[in-house]
Design a protein around this motif. Structure first.
Motif, short mmCIF file in Angstrom:
data_model
loop_
_atom_site.label_atom_id
_atom_site.label_comp_id
_atom_site.label_asym_id
_atom_site.label_seq_id
_atom_site.Cartn_x
_atom_site.Cartn_y
_atom_site.Cartn_z
N ASP A 32 -1.25 10.00 -10.94
CA ASP A 32 -1.85 10.08 -12.24
C ASP A 32 -2.92 8.91 -12.25
O ASP A 32 -4.00 9.23 -12.88
CB ASP A 32 -0.66 9.73 -13.31
N GLN A 33 -2.77 7.66 -11.61
CA GLN A 33 -3.63 6.73 -11.67
C GLN A 33 -4.83 6.96 -10.90
O GLN A 33 -5.99 6.90 -11.55
CB GLN A 33 -2.92 5.39 -11.16
N ARG A 34 -4.77 7.68 -9.81
CA ARG A 34 -5.83 8.23 -9.31
C ARG A 34 -6.53 9.22 -9.85
O ARG A 34 -8.02 8.93 -10.00
CB ARG A 34 -5.55 8.58 -7.70
N GLU A 35 -6.05 9.97 -10.49
CA GLU A 35 -6.65 11.22 -11.36
C GLU A 35 -7.30 10.67 -12.58
O GLU A 35 -8.46 10.97 -12.63
CB GLU A 35 -5.61 12.16 -11.72
N ALA A 36 -6.75 9.64 -13.11
CA ALA A 36 -7.34 9.10 -14.36
C ALA A 36 -8.60 8.14 -13.70
O ALA A 36 -9.62 8.34 -14.45
CB ALA A 36 -6.58 7.90 -15.03
N ALA A 72 0.85 -1.27 0.02
CA ALA A 72 0.00 -0.14 -0.25
C ALA A 72 0.76 1.26 -0.27
O ALA A 72 0.56 2.21 -0.79
CB ALA A 72 -0.96 0.06 1.20
N LEU A 73 1.97 1.17 0.90
CA LEU A 73 2.97 2.36 0.72
C LEU A 73 3.67 2.50 -0.58
O LEU A 73 3.79 3.56 -1.10
CB LEU A 73 3.74 2.20 2.13
N ALA A 74 3.92 1.54 -1.22
CA ALA A 74 4.55 1.54 -2.54
C ALA A 74 3.67 2.08 -3.53
O ALA A 74 4.20 2.95 -4.31
CB ALA A 74 5.05 0.22 -2.81
N SER A 75 2.41 1.80 -3.52
CA SER A 75 1.55 2.33 -4.40
C SER A 75 1.18 3.66 -4.28
O SER A 75 1.18 4.49 -5.15
CB SER A 75 0.17 1.42 -4.41
N TRP A 76 1.24 4.20 -2.88
CA TRP A 76 0.71 5.47 -2.43
C TRP A 76 1.92 6.29 -3.08
O TRP A 76 2.09 7.58 -3.39
CB TRP A 76 0.71 5.52 -1.05
N LEU A 77 3.16 5.89 -2.69
CA LEU A 77 4.37 6.79 -3.15
C LEU A 77 4.99 6.65 -4.46
O LEU A 77 5.82 7.43 -4.82
CB LEU A 77 5.68 6.20 -2.08
N SER A 78 4.33 5.68 -5.07
CA SER A 78 4.80 5.47 -6.52
C SER A 78 4.56 7.08 -7.39
O SER A 78 3.64 7.61 -7.27
CB SER A 78 3.89 4.44 -7.44
N PRO A 79 5.59 7.38 -8.19
CA PRO A 79 5.38 8.57 -8.81
C PRO A 79 4.09 8.73 -9.94
O PRO A 79 3.45 9.70 -10.08
CB PRO A 79 6.60 8.48 -10.03
N ASP A 80 3.61 7.66 -10.26
CA ASP A 80 2.45 7.54 -11.22
C ASP A 80 1.23 7.25 -10.39
O ASP A 80 0.06 7.08 -11.07
CB ASP A 80 2.59 6.60 -12.40
N ALA A 81 1.17 7.11 -9.02
CA ALA A 81 0.00 6.81 -8.42
C ALA A 81 -1.00 7.86 -8.58
O ALA A 81 -2.22 7.63 -8.58
CB ALA A 81 0.36 6.57 -6.74
#
Length: 162
Positions: free
Chosen positions: A51-55, A40-49
């Motif tokens: 962008d994914q949430r926004e999409a 969960a932390l890796a997903s949250w800190l991912s640079p494109d996370a």
């Protein structure tokens, strides 16, 4: 142990409900709670996370916008239909003589009560009155079903494209 595979220990405080849900998820998936929190932390800190949430949010907003546009279209149709009916009714209705007005009011009350009963039954059935009337006028239900299926397929395709 190499530097790349070393871990850093953290002591965290989380809400009791979150801890319970984390325990349940770890047991269900057969993995450690640490691995779930790390993912969960890796997903949250991912640079494109972000962008994914926004999409994902944009996709949801687009779907809601299309649904709202359909509702607005249907509402405009209803308003125009009612206005046309009222105009027609007022145009063709002849005034009643005074002697017949009480009987007309009683008949109007009875008709309105019957209308409300029919409306209630119709809503409980869940079928479209427009479809029923169309079938009475043009009972070619196979063509109507094909048209409805085509319209549903087009709506699904539009939602999938967005």
């Amino acid at each position: 142990m190499s530097h790349l595979h070393s871990r850093h220990r953290l002591n965290l405080f989380i809400e009791r409900d979150h801890a319970k849900r984390l325990d349940e998820l770890a047991a269900k998936k057969g993995v450690s709670k640490s691995s779930i929190v790390a993912a969960a932390l890796a997903s949250w800190l991912s640079p494109d996370a972000a962008d994914q949430r926004e999409a994902a949010m944009a996709k949801r907003l687009d779907r809601l916008s299309r649904q709202f546009e359909k509702l607005e279209r249907d509402q405009n149709i209803q308003i125009e239909t009612l206005a046309l009916f009222v105009r027609y009714y007022l145009t063709v209705s002849t005034p009643l003589p005074e002697a017949h007005q009480e009987a007309a009011k009683a008949q109007g009350k009875a008709r309105f009560e019957q209308f409300i009963e029919q409306l209630g039954r119709h809503l409980l059935r869940g079928r479209s009155l427009v479809r029923e009337v169309y079938e009475e006028i043009q009972p070619d239900t196979q063509r109507l079903d094909e048209t409805a299926a085509l319209a549903e397929a087009q709506e699904r395709a539009q939602e999938a494209a967005a």
